[in-house]
Design a protein around this motif. Structure first.
Motif, PDB file in Angstrom:
ATOM      1  N   SER A   1      25.777  65.079  46.759  1.00 32.69           N
ATOM      2  CA  SER A   1      24.969  65.516  45.630  1.00 32.69           C
ATOM      3  C   SER A   1      23.617  64.833  45.693  1.00 32.69           C
ATOM      4  O   SER A   1      23.477  63.754  46.268  1.00 32.69           O
ATOM      5  CB  SER A   1      25.655  65.200  44.293  1.00 32.69           C
ATOM      6  N   VAL A   2      22.649  65.481  45.081  1.00 25.71           N
ATOM      7  CA  VAL A   2      21.317  64.896  44.985  1.00 25.71           C
ATOM      8  C   VAL A   2      20.827  65.194  43.569  1.00 25.71           C
ATOM      9  O   VAL A   2      20.691  66.353  43.171  1.00 25.71           O
ATOM     10  CB  VAL A   2      20.383  65.428  46.094  1.00 25.71           C
ATOM     11  N   GLU A   3      20.612  64.145  42.797  1.00 25.34           N
ATOM     12  CA  GLU A   3      20.459  64.298  41.359  1.00 25.34           C
ATOM     13  C   GLU A   3      18.995  64.452  40.931  1.00 25.34           C
ATOM     14  O   GLU A   3      18.083  64.508  41.760  1.00 25.34           O
ATOM     15  CB  GLU A   3      21.111  63.110  40.657  1.00 25.34           C
ATOM     16  N   ASP A   4      18.797  64.508  39.625  1.00 28.25           N
ATOM     17  CA  ASP A   4      17.521  64.863  39.011  1.00 28.25           C
ATOM     18  C   ASP A   4      16.357  64.031  39.558  1.00 28.25           C
ATOM     19  O   ASP A   4      16.454  62.804  39.663  1.00 28.25           O
ATOM     20  CB  ASP A   4      17.582  64.649  37.501  1.00 28.25           C
ATOM     21  N   TYR A   5      15.276  64.723  39.904  1.00 23.57           N
ATOM     22  CA  TYR A   5      14.001  64.107  40.293  1.00 23.57           C
ATOM     23  C   TYR A   5      14.100  63.239  41.559  1.00 23.57           C
ATOM     24  O   TYR A   5      13.185  62.470  41.845  1.00 23.57           O
ATOM     25  CB  TYR A   5      13.429  63.241  39.155  1.00 23.57           C
ATOM     26  N   ALA A   6      15.180  63.357  42.311  1.00 25.02           N
ATOM     27  CA  ALA A   6      15.407  62.415  43.415  1.00 25.02           C
ATOM     28  C   ALA A   6      14.261  62.395  44.424  1.00 25.02           C
ATOM     29  O   ALA A   6      13.935  61.345  44.981  1.00 25.02           O
ATOM     30  CB  ALA A   6      16.715  62.738  44.124  1.00 25.02           C
TER      31      ALA A   6
ATOM     32  N   VAL B   1      22.622  69.904  43.015  1.00 21.37           N
ATOM     33  CA  VAL B   1      21.200  69.710  43.265  1.00 21.37           C
ATOM     34  C   VAL B   1      20.566  69.714  41.882  1.00 21.37           C
ATOM     35  O   VAL B   1      20.526  70.739  41.204  1.00 21.37           O
ATOM     36  CB  VAL B   1      20.597  70.803  44.164  1.00 21.37           C
ATOM     37  N   GLY B   2      20.131  68.562  41.423  1.00 24.22           N
ATOM     38  CA  GLY B   2      19.737  68.391  40.031  1.00 24.22           C
ATOM     39  C   GLY B   2      18.400  69.001  39.677  1.00 24.22           C
ATOM     40  O   GLY B   2      17.688  69.578  40.516  1.00 24.22           O
ATOM     41  N   GLN B   3      18.024  68.851  38.436  1.00 29.08           N
ATOM     42  CA  GLN B   3      16.766  69.409  37.958  1.00 29.08           C
ATOM     43  C   GLN B   3      15.576  68.646  38.537  1.00 29.08           C
ATOM     44  O   GLN B   3      15.634  67.429  38.708  1.00 29.08           O
ATOM     45  CB  GLN B   3      16.726  69.404  36.433  1.00 29.08           C
ATOM     46  N   TYR B   4      14.564  69.380  38.927  1.00 29.17           N
ATOM     47  CA  TYR B   4      13.312  68.847  39.474  1.00 29.17           C
ATOM     48  C   TYR B   4      13.523  68.071  40.784  1.00 29.17           C
ATOM     49  O   TYR B   4      12.641  67.315  41.193  1.00 29.17           O
ATOM     50  CB  TYR B   4      12.607  67.931  38.462  1.00 29.17           C
ATOM     51  N   THR B   5      14.648  68.259  41.440  1.00 31.45           N
ATOM     52  CA  THR B   5      14.960  67.437  42.616  1.00 31.45           C
ATOM     53  C   THR B   5      13.910  67.557  43.699  1.00 31.45           C
ATOM     54  O   THR B   5      13.446  66.555  44.256  1.00 31.45           O
ATOM     55  CB  THR B   5      16.337  67.824  43.184  1.00 31.45           C
ATOM     56  N   PHE B   6      13.538  68.773  44.055  1.00 33.11           N
ATOM     57  CA  PHE B   6      12.525  69.005  45.094  1.00 33.11           C
ATOM     58  C   PHE B   6      11.314  69.725  44.497  1.00 33.11           C
ATOM     59  O   PHE B   6      10.583  70.416  45.201  1.00 33.11           O
ATOM     60  CB  PHE B   6      13.117  69.824  46.240  1.00 33.11           C
ATOM     61  N   ASN B   7      11.087  69.537  43.244  1.00 36.29           N
ATOM     62  CA  ASN B   7       9.989  70.203  42.549  1.00 36.29           C
ATOM     63  C   ASN B   7       8.635  69.765  43.102  1.00 36.29           C
ATOM     64  O   ASN B   7       8.394  68.581  43.335  1.00 36.29           O
ATOM     65  CB  ASN B   7      10.057  69.869  41.059  1.00 36.29           C
ATOM     66  N   GLY B   8       7.765  70.735  43.315  1.00 33.40           N
ATOM     67  CA  GLY B   8       6.385  70.436  43.674  1.00 33.40           C
ATOM     68  C   GLY B   8       6.142  70.129  45.135  1.00 33.40           C
ATOM     69  O   GLY B   8       5.055  69.671  45.494  1.00 33.40           O
ATOM     70  N   LEU B   9       7.131  70.396  45.994  1.00 39.07           N
ATOM     71  CA  LEU B   9       6.935  70.161  47.427  1.00 39.07           C
ATOM     72  C   LEU B   9       6.241  71.384  48.039  1.00 39.07           C
ATOM     73  O   LEU B   9       6.794  72.132  48.846  1.00 39.07           O
ATOM     74  CB  LEU B   9       8.270  69.876  48.123  1.00 39.07           C
TER      75      LEU B   9
END
Length: 323
Positions: free
Chosen positions: A195-200, A220-228
């Motif tokens: 697992s990979v959690e929020d904002y990681a 796969v949490g919220q914002y985990t890969f956001n903005g890449l």
């Protein structure tokens, strides 16, 4: 069992200083400073077995002369206790012994001159904030991540010089919230995990390559890969079984990559088990051309029964399949 065996760290004393200070951190967490607290040259630090976590930090005693700790210095240690090397900015290198199974909370956080670290194969737990803010850390190596079970909250957050993150070797690690947040120089992320959690990995804005394998119905949490937005190479292993997909999980992914029409992203999630696609999971909250995902083929599991508003907002020239 013993958590930290006897350690002796010898350092050079400036020639102008004729007297020395020696520090011993004992089993119950108390400290002894000899011969006099007024002396400022640190020549020896001794840690005895089973150093406790409550407030024990060498930063209170080290005056900037301790620069290096070797694996032989720590020979036999199975755990680095919480805070034990916290905020020792003079420390440029540390070798972790093969016996080490756990790195405690804040154990090496704030070591702003530490440039590289190798995590031994025996290590199963990396604690919360363990290396947080180690801004000179450029190289992170896992000898073998097969036994690694947990990377704690903010463990490597703010390691702004780190160039790449690779966790393979059949790893089933749980990567906790904010674990690598704002590692702003990372260009490559290649991970196997449970697992990979929020904002990681949020704020890893230099990332151009992302490879991901999530196992056992993990999150796969919220914002985990956001903005890449700079990702130009994306490989989500089709064997991934993602059980829960958070909002903004892959928002804006690759939105600013060059020539997307000739570099189409193929995202196959048909082996996953999530049922809901939440808001902005693959979309963007911005209409900016540099943040708008496009030219993707997305394949979802047939069990998806709910798609939130804006889940795919501002996505352009994409294909969707539910198999």
């Amino acid at each position: 069992g013993y958590a930290l065996s006897s350690v002796t760290i010898n350092t050079n004393v400036p020639q102008a200083v004729t007297q020395e200070k020696s520090v011993t951190v004992t089993e119950n967490g108390s400290t002894t400073i000899a011969p006099d607290e007024g002396f400022t040259a640190m020549t020896q630090v001794s840690l005895t077995v089973n150093v406790q976590s409550s407030g024990v930090s060498l930063a209170a005693f080290v005056d900037g002369t301790v620069t290096s700790v070797t694996a032989s210095d720590l020979s036999g240690a199975t755990k680095l206790r919480d805070y034990v090397f916290y905020n020792v900015p003079s420390l440029t290198s540390i070798g972790l012994p093969s016996s080490l199974t756990e790195i405690g909370d804040y154990a090496l956080a704030g070591c702003t001159e530490l440039t590289s670290i190798t995590i031994p194969a025996a290590t199963t737990i990396i604690g919360n904030y363990a290396f947080n803010g180690d801004s000179a850390l450029t190289t992170l190596t896992f000898e073998d991540a097969g036994d690694l079970t947990s990377i704690g909250n903010y463990a490597f957050a703010g390691c702004t010089s780190l160039g790449s993150i690779t966790i393979g070797d059949g790893s089933e690690v749980a990567i906790d919230t904010y674990a690598f947040q704002n590692c702003s120089s990372v260009t490559s992320i290649d991970i196997e995990c449970n697992s990979v959690e929020d904002y990681a990995f949020s704020g890893c804005t230099a990332t151009t390559s992302l490879s991901l394998l999530v196992k056992n119905g993990g999150t796969v949490g919220q914002y985990t890969f956001n903005g890449l937005t700079s990702v130009s190479s994306l490989n989500i292993d089709p064997q991934s079984n993602i059980g829960e997909l958070g909002q903004y999980a892959f928002a804006q992914i690759g939105g600013n990559r060059a020539n997307p029409s000739t570099n189409r992203f193929e995202i196959d999630l048909t082996n996953s088990s999530f049922r809901t696609i939440l808001q902005y999971a693959f979309g963007s909250s911005s209409s900016s051309s540099s943040a708008r995902p496009e030219y993707m083929t997305l394949r979802f599991p047939s069990g998806v029964n709910s798609i939130a508003g804006y889940a795919f907002r501002y996505i352009d020239i994409c294909e969707f399949y539910f198999n």
